[in-house]
Design a protein around this motif. Structure first.
Motif, PDB file in Angstrom:
ATOM      1  N   ARG A   1      47.652  13.524  24.485  1.00 36.96           N
ATOM      2  CA  ARG A   1      47.530  14.372  25.625  1.00 36.96           C
ATOM      3  C   ARG A   1      46.064  15.094  25.665  1.00 36.96           C
ATOM      4  O   ARG A   1      45.205  15.078  26.446  1.00 36.96           O
ATOM      5  CB  ARG A   1      48.643  15.414  26.133  1.00 36.96           C
ATOM      6  N   ALA A   2      46.057  15.807  24.522  1.00 34.40           N
ATOM      7  CA  ALA A   2      44.717  16.699  24.161  1.00 34.40           C
ATOM      8  C   ALA A   2      43.599  15.978  23.823  1.00 34.40           C
ATOM      9  O   ALA A   2      42.655  16.576  24.066  1.00 34.40           O
ATOM     10  CB  ALA A   2      45.154  17.887  23.119  1.00 34.40           C
ATOM     11  N   GLY A   3      43.954  14.625  23.552  1.00 29.41           N
ATOM     12  CA  GLY A   3      42.665  13.860  23.098  1.00 29.41           C
ATOM     13  C   GLY A   3      41.821  14.251  21.826  1.00 29.41           C
ATOM     14  O   GLY A   3      40.846  14.595  21.606  1.00 29.41           O
TER      15      GLY A   3
ATOM     16  N   ALA B   1      48.985  15.120  21.018  1.00 26.70           N
ATOM     17  CA  ALA B   1      47.591  15.176  20.310  1.00 26.70           C
ATOM     18  C   ALA B   1      47.043  13.848  21.274  1.00 26.70           C
ATOM     19  O   ALA B   1      45.950  14.176  21.785  1.00 26.70           O
ATOM     20  CB  ALA B   1      47.849  14.530  19.041  1.00 26.70           C
TER      21      ALA B   1
END
Lengths: 501, 361
Positions: free
Chosen positions: A161-163, A159
């Motif tokens: 990382r993906a923002g 999460a």
């Protein structure tokens, strides 16, 4: 059910089913804490991903919370001693699964002292870097406690990382009979909210939505009160409708976002965690305590005293049942033993299976509680089409699978099936549709594996052929070269000897 | 089939409790008021016809199952589908039809239209409608002898039984034309419909059903109530019935407004023939209609529209049975074209894109 829900049902937005709510009276009974049994059986794989790798020797003394097996690979979770004692064996235990297969497990004999090892908690989790929180959650062996048992730290890191913008907390608990999440929300709302805030910090999400089904008014009230001081956390009431607890359905209900069929929630800016997971994350960060116990529901028509029990991981279901008062009439009326809920849970061959991280319930169902009628012909009533939360045509897929046209079934969405069981639940002909789909999915996966294997073999064979040809060519070339060299030497020798050319 | 499929351990372990027999029972309950009303209107002959049509269907089903070597014939017979087929067929027949109409009708419905296709769930066409149409084109005379309701003097039990078994035709003095039949005849003579229906010999259109027609035709309002009951208990949904009623009433109303001399009004269409029966009990047949709500709506509209077209321009005064059969044939096509959208995919089955912005930090 509200008027709006009725209207939606009438005009088509009516996925899912409304199974008989059998959560009470178990949900209203106070939680009982089960004492540590003499022996604990801890399977090395209690989570999705690679099994953990043992790091203890037989005979070794361990403290409560000490590492027994380390995570192995990117998606995995470590395992800790649920109590202090001695490692009795690294052996096998029956899996809590219909197969009844043996699972490698660490067996611990309790010493009765139940003494914690050294714990390193943090008084100010929000001062920790999100990465550090992820590391500590991973080290504590926390996995999704809603049933899927996916390692929580992997989700939090993904999460971050993906923002993602939204953290969804799943308190819907849509399976009939189960009430452990309900009980947690009523009894430990403040702790859950604290855990939610830590998870929000770790995932970097902006807002938090907590979804709770409207058949749990006490939990809704408790959670709303606990979350009131924190404006970023909104507690939302969702209609009681199975499978509301399924990630993509909950996301759609709470945010209106439809997760793409080939994607994960994080791709759509959302992650979903269970309320029990939030509490486990809090224990891991604030107190440094690893996941060594959980709340499970003991329920069903054959259970003498239904309720929720706090149980150490590795306790056998038989012992949990005995602690909860045993079975009515010594279990004579028992029709089915289950772990998990009746919609997606697994039948188990006997009660000597251990409680693992993903165990949400132990159910002893009487004959009148289980589906037992024989299978009839499909009358195309399309009740399954109406119930399917994904928008599939179960009757059509089943017809194709029956004719062994598996690719044709896949062409109309077999891979999108989430195996929630709504279709089979409503089928008036009692067709075991989920079984059809599982069978077809398994068969297609096996075919795909065979195809890949065949391709690999073909590739290797081609490479070998090419290698042999090349070697033969090189050999021939070398032979020709040697021959030419020999001829040249002989000619030179003859020339040296003064012979005429 | 694969032995894996028959093991009994898979989830879900709970069941909603529905069964085929229960659905059929609800439908039979819904038919009961109109049927009792029919008995009252047409006397003992209609009761014998109803009873024998059902018995014939069950009997033919039992025989067919036996000949086919079905594994559990008793369980299949108990599902109530053969009884329902016979009941529906009886409601579409002339109330004083002789015994052999019931027996032959049952044979066509069960053996030809259902068991030959593979039994319950496998038939492409609605069995009762296949039988109705086959009887009509094979035996036009006994199938168009409509007795006037509350015939006087009403025949007694024994007299009725003799007439029923002896196959005596209905005495001319007791017959009467149906509204649709009368309109068709008048139109073919070139008469103005507005005047023809106003004449003293014209059949009446009664909301309470005291008029000539098939056994179930007179009970249109009671069938409508039965249909509402089925909607309420969730055995049927609104898509197909609404489609049929709208598909029939809208073009009828428009045409009547344009040319009342040639086209019957919408109320006459809705209350005549098998319109209500067809909308709630035939077009909603699970087996032979599409599986999705959208498909069922399209199917219903097709049935209603075709009925109106056949009634207005076709060779028969009544078109519901033909319309249902035509649309039954289209059901696989409708099912293919109108699949529901899968969650997370677009209509063509490709994964949906995620809306950008908003969702990200």
């Amino acid at each position: 059910m509200g008027i709006l829900t009725s209207l939606k049902d009438w005009f088509g937005n009516d996925w899912g089913v409304h199974p008989d709510d059998r959560k009470r009276p178990a949900a209203d009974a106070p939680v009982r804490v089960m004492p540590v049994p003499a022996r604990l059986y801890l399977p090395l794989q209690q989570h999705l991903g690679a099994p953990a790798r043992p790091v203890v020797r037989v005979g070794q003394r361990v403290k409560k919370g000490e590492l027994l097996a380390a995570a192995q690979g990117a998606v995995s979770a470590p395992l800790h001693a649920p109590t202090s004692g001695t490692v009795a064996a690294v052996g096998e235990v029956t899996a809590p699964h219909p197969s009844g297969l043996a699972l490698p497990a660490i067996i611990v004999d309790a010493d009765g002292a139940d003494e914690w090892g050294a714990l390193a908690g943090s008084t100010d989790p929000f001062a920790l870097a999100p990465d550090e929180i992820g590391r500590r959650v991973a080290a504590a062996g926390v996995v999704g406690l809603g049933g899927a048992a996916f390692p929580s730290a992997v989700k939090l890191a993904g999460a971050a990382r993906a923002g993602v913008a939204t953290l969804l907390i799943n308190g819907s608990e849509c399976e009939p009979y189960l009430s452990c999440d309900d009980r947690l929300m009523r009894d430990a709302a403040a702790g859950i909210v604290d855990g939610i805030r830590i998870m929000r910090h770790a995932s970097g999400a902006r807002r938090v939505l907590v979804g709770i089904e409207d058949n749990k008014p006490e939990a809704l009230a408790a959670m709303a009160a606990a979350a009131a001081p924190f404006p970023e956390i909104a507690v939302r009431r969702v209609p009681a409708r199975y499978p509301m607890g399924s990630e993509k359905q909950l996301i759609q209900t709470l945010t209106g976002i439809e997760v793409p069929a080939d994607g994960r929630p994080a791709d759509a800016g959302v992650i979903v965690h269970n309320v029990g997971t939030a509490l486990a994350v809090r224990a891991a960060i604030r107190d440094g305590k690893p996941l060594i116990s959980r709340l499970i529901t003991v329920n069903g028509g054959c259970v003498a005293a239904p309720g929720n029990v706090e149980v150490r991981l590795g306790t056998l279901a038989a012992e949990v049942l005995a602690f909860a008062g045993g079975l009515k009439g010594d279990g004579l009326g028992l029709a089915r033993r289950l772990v998990g809920g009746p919609m997606m849970g697994s039948e188990i061959p006997h009660w000597r299976v251990p409680v693992v991280k993903g165990t949400s319930g132990i159910l002893a169902l009487a004959a009148d509680e289980v589906a037992a009628a024989g299978e009839g012909p499909c009358i195309r009533c399309a009740a399954c089409v109406r119930a399917c939360p994904v928008g599939l045509l179960p009757l059509e897929m089943a017809a194709r699978i029956r004719n062994d046209a598996l690719d044709a079934a896949a062409a109309i969405g077999l891979a999108d099936c989430i195996s929630c069981g709504c279709c089979a639940y409503v089928c008036p002909s009692h067709i075991p549709l989920v079984q059809y789909f599982q069978h077809a999915k398994g068969e297609l996966a096996a075919r795909e594996r065979a195809r890949l294997r065949g391709e690999a073999t073909r590739k290797l064979a081609t490479q070998r052929q090419q290698r042999l040809e090349r070697e033969a060519r090189e050999k021939a070339a070398a032979a020709a070269r040697r021959k030419a060299e020999r001829a040249a030497q002989q000619a030179a020798a003859r020339a040296d000897a003064g012979e005429p050319a | 089939m694969n032995p894996q499929l028959s093991s009994a351990t898979a989830a879900p372990h709970a069941h909603g409790g529905g069964s085929v027999a229960r659905a059929m029972l609800h439908v039979q309950l819904a038919l009961l008021p109109a049927t009792l009303h029919g008995f009252w209107l047409y006397g003992w002959p209609s009761f014998f016809l109803w009873l024998l049509t059902i018995l014939a269907c069950v009997g033919w089903e039992a025989l067919a199952l036996r000949l086919a070597g079905a594994p559990r014939p008793a369980a299949v017979l108990r599902d109530g589908s053969a009884v329902l087929t016979g009941w529906l067929l009886a409601l579409t027949l002339p109330p004083w039809a002789p015994w052999w109409v019931a027996v032959i009708g049952g044979f066509i419905a069960i053996v030809v239209a259902k068991q030959v296709f593979g039994g319950l769930g496998q038939n492409v066409f609605n069995p009762a409608m296949v039988a109705r149409v086959a009887l009509l084109v094979s035996f036009p005379l006994p199938l168009t002898q409509w007795v006037a309701p509350l015939a006087a003097p009403a025949p007694g039990f024994v007299d009725s039984l003799q007439r029923f078994l002896g196959g005596a035709p209905v005495p001319d003095a007791l017959t009467s034309a149906t509204l649709l039949g009368h309109a068709k005849t008048e139109l073919s003579r070139g008469a103005d419909l507005a005047q023809a229906l106003a004449g003293p010999a014209a059949p009446t259109l009664s909301w309470l059903g005291e008029r000539a027609g098939s056994f179930g035709e007179a009970g249109a309002l009671l069938l409508f109530a039965g249909g509402l009951y089925l909607l309420a208990v969730g055995v049927i949904r609104w898509h197909a019935p609404l489609g049929v009623l709208a598909g029939l009433a809208l073009p009828a109303a428009i045409a009547h407004a344009v040319d009342p001399a040639r086209y019957l009004d919408a109320a006459s269409h809705l209350l005549s023939g098998a319109a209500i029966l067809g909308a709630f009990f035939i077009a909603t047949d699970y087996v032979t209609s599409p599986a999705t709500p959208a498909g069922r709506l399209v199917f219903g509209v097709g049935v209603g529209l075709l009925s109106w077209i056949i009634r207005s321009w076709g060779g028969y005064p009544e078109g519901m049975a033909f319309a249902v059969l035509l649309m039954n044939g289209l059901t696989p096509v409708i099912d293919r074209l109108l699949r529901p959208r899968i969650l997370g995919r677009d209509r063509r089955g490709r994964p949906r894109d995620v809306p950008a912005g908003e969702l990200r930090r």
